[in-house]
Design an enzyme around this catalytic site. Structure first.
Site, PDB file in Angstrom:
ATOM      1  N   ARG A   1      29.012  57.932  25.805  1.00  0.00           N
ATOM      2  CA  ARG A   1      29.517  56.686  26.388  1.00  0.00           C
ATOM      3  C   ARG A   1      28.441  55.816  27.021  1.00  0.00           C
ATOM      4  O   ARG A   1      28.389  54.609  26.788  1.00  0.00           O
ATOM      5  CB  ARG A   1      30.561  56.988  27.485  1.00  0.00           C
TER       6      ARG A   1
ATOM      7  N   LYS B   1       4.820  65.151  23.663  1.00  0.00           N
ATOM      8  CA  LYS B   1       3.373  65.446  23.607  1.00  0.00           C
ATOM      9  C   LYS B   1       2.794  65.602  25.012  1.00  0.00           C
ATOM     10  O   LYS B   1       1.596  65.743  25.183  1.00  0.00           O
ATOM     11  CB  LYS B   1       2.640  64.303  22.906  1.00  0.00           C
TER      12      LYS B   1
ATOM     13  N   HIS C   1      24.946  58.334  39.253  1.00  0.00           N
ATOM     14  CA  HIS C   1      25.278  57.724  37.952  1.00  0.00           C
ATOM     15  C   HIS C   1      25.964  56.397  38.296  1.00  0.00           C
ATOM     16  O   HIS C   1      27.169  56.249  38.151  1.00  0.00           O
ATOM     17  CB  HIS C   1      26.208  58.673  37.194  1.00  0.00           C
TER      18      HIS C   1
HETATM   19  N1   CP Z   1      30.606  59.401  31.401  1.00  0.00           N
HETATM   20  C1   CP Z   1      29.413  59.651  30.841  1.00  0.00           C
HETATM   21  O1   CP Z   1      28.346  59.532  31.460  1.00  0.00           O
HETATM   22  O2   CP Z   1      29.505  60.019  29.520  1.00  0.00           O
HETATM   23  P1   CP Z   1      28.261  60.359  28.599  1.00  0.00           P
HETATM   24  O3   CP Z   1      27.608  61.583  29.149  1.00  0.00           O
HETATM   25  O4   CP Z   1      28.827  60.551  27.218  1.00  0.00           O
HETATM   26  O5   CP Z   1      27.314  59.187  28.661  1.00  0.00           O
END
Ligand code: CP
Length: 317
Positions: free
Chosen positions: A54, A83, A132
């Site tokens: 995503r 590397k 995140h």
């Molecule tokens: N929600 C999310 O971060 O999904 P992915 O790990 O697929 O990017």
């Protein structure tokens, strides 16, 4: 204005900046054609040192829908990292090619380090178990769109609250809004880190409670945020196997919930939501996926100074 800024953690944006971002994302949802040239001539680099479906693809879709282009890699072995090149040198190099960088890296603090050496905005697309922020933007926009508000909600956070970076980021973000209450649903081994309680909930005056059984909490919730047990962050396979199916949301448990519950999940899911729940109108996790692309469109446009409302009868810029 967000032009030229880095986005490293949810607190990188003020509540007022978040509101303007969501206003723009909602304008894009309503009139996507108005923004189809907003980032023409600009390049987004997606540097993914960890797997993603995503986040990487929604960033790339977002930039392409804004008329820009993308470059990057989806795993470190496809770059000179294999590397032995340092992250700093990789970022210095890519910032000479691209106008904005979205990076996922397994090391906590990697995005902050990248921002310190980059000439262009860096967006943290996940740094280890840390943050995140664009998942949080996705979650907040989904909540705002479905609930019509971001405060005064009872939010159940369920599953791997220890390693789940999306949970940590969402808890921080939602604690900034008034009168939100948190119900923390996890086994003892996967409880939310102490610092979220001492440095996030308590200073914000946010109410919270800890429970072990989803059945005991689900009936009180406005939002249920389900999470996957993060296999990749366990040191020992036996512990993962023991804990991985601690919570499975199914039709029986949904019968205990209110009609206005909203079920979210950052995805990917493994076992924690039975597919029979997908057809329930309260299941919002695939709508959440789509909001993720629109909010990333708004973020890229604002970081590049291309987020102004289109002139009447004209294009995005
Ligand atoms: N929600 C999310 O971060 O999904 P992915 O790990 O697929 O990017």
């Amino acid at each position: 204005m967000l032009e030229g800024r880095h986005v490293i953690e949810p607190g990188s944006l003020s509540v007022e900046e978040l509101d303007r971002l969501f206003d723009l994302a909602e304008a894009i949802v309503r009139n996507p054609d108005d923004y189809m040239d907003a980032c023409r001539g600009k390049i987004l680099a997606t540097l993914f040192f960890e797997p993603s479906t995503r986040t990487r693809l929604s960033f790339e879709a977002a930039m392409q829908r804004l008329g820009g282009t993308t470059l990057g890699f989806a795993e470190p072995n496809a770059s000179s990292t294999s590397k032995g090149e340092s992250l700093s040198d990789t970022i210095r190099t890519v910032s000479a090619y691209a106008d904005v960088i979205a990076m996922r890296n397994p090391k906590e603090g990697a995005a902050l380090l990248a921002s310190q050496v980059s000439d262009v905005p860096v967006i943290n697309a996940g740094d280890g178990g840390h943050h995140h922020p664009t998942q949080t933007l996705t979650d907040l926009m989904t909540i705002r769109s479905i609930k019509g508000k971001t405060g005064g909600l009872t939010i159940g956070l369920c599953g791997d609250l220890k390693f789940g970076r999306t949970v940590h980021s969402l808890a921080k973000a939602m604690a900034r809004y008034p009168r939100n209450r948190f119900v923390l649903i996890s086994p003892p081994e996967l409880e939310i880190p102490d610092y979220i309680i001492s440095r996030v909930f308590k200073p914000a005056g946010a109410q919270f409670s800890q429970v072990r059984r989803l059945e005991d909490a689900i009936g009180d919730l406005d939002i249920l945020y389900m999470t996957r047990v993060q296999k990749e962050r366990f040191f020992n396979e036996q512990d993962y196997v023991r804990l991985k199916d601690s919570y499975i949301l199914d039709a029986d448990k949904m019968r205990l919930a209110r009609d206005d519950l909203t079920v979210l999940h950052p995805l990917p899911r493994v076992n924690e939501i039975a597919t029979e729940v997908d057809a329930d109108p309260r299941a919002a996790y695939f709508r959440q996926v789509k909001f993720g692309m629109y909010v990333r469109m708004a973020l890229i446009a604002q970081l590049l100074g291309r987020g102004a409302a289109p002139k009447k009868g004209g294009g995005g810029r």
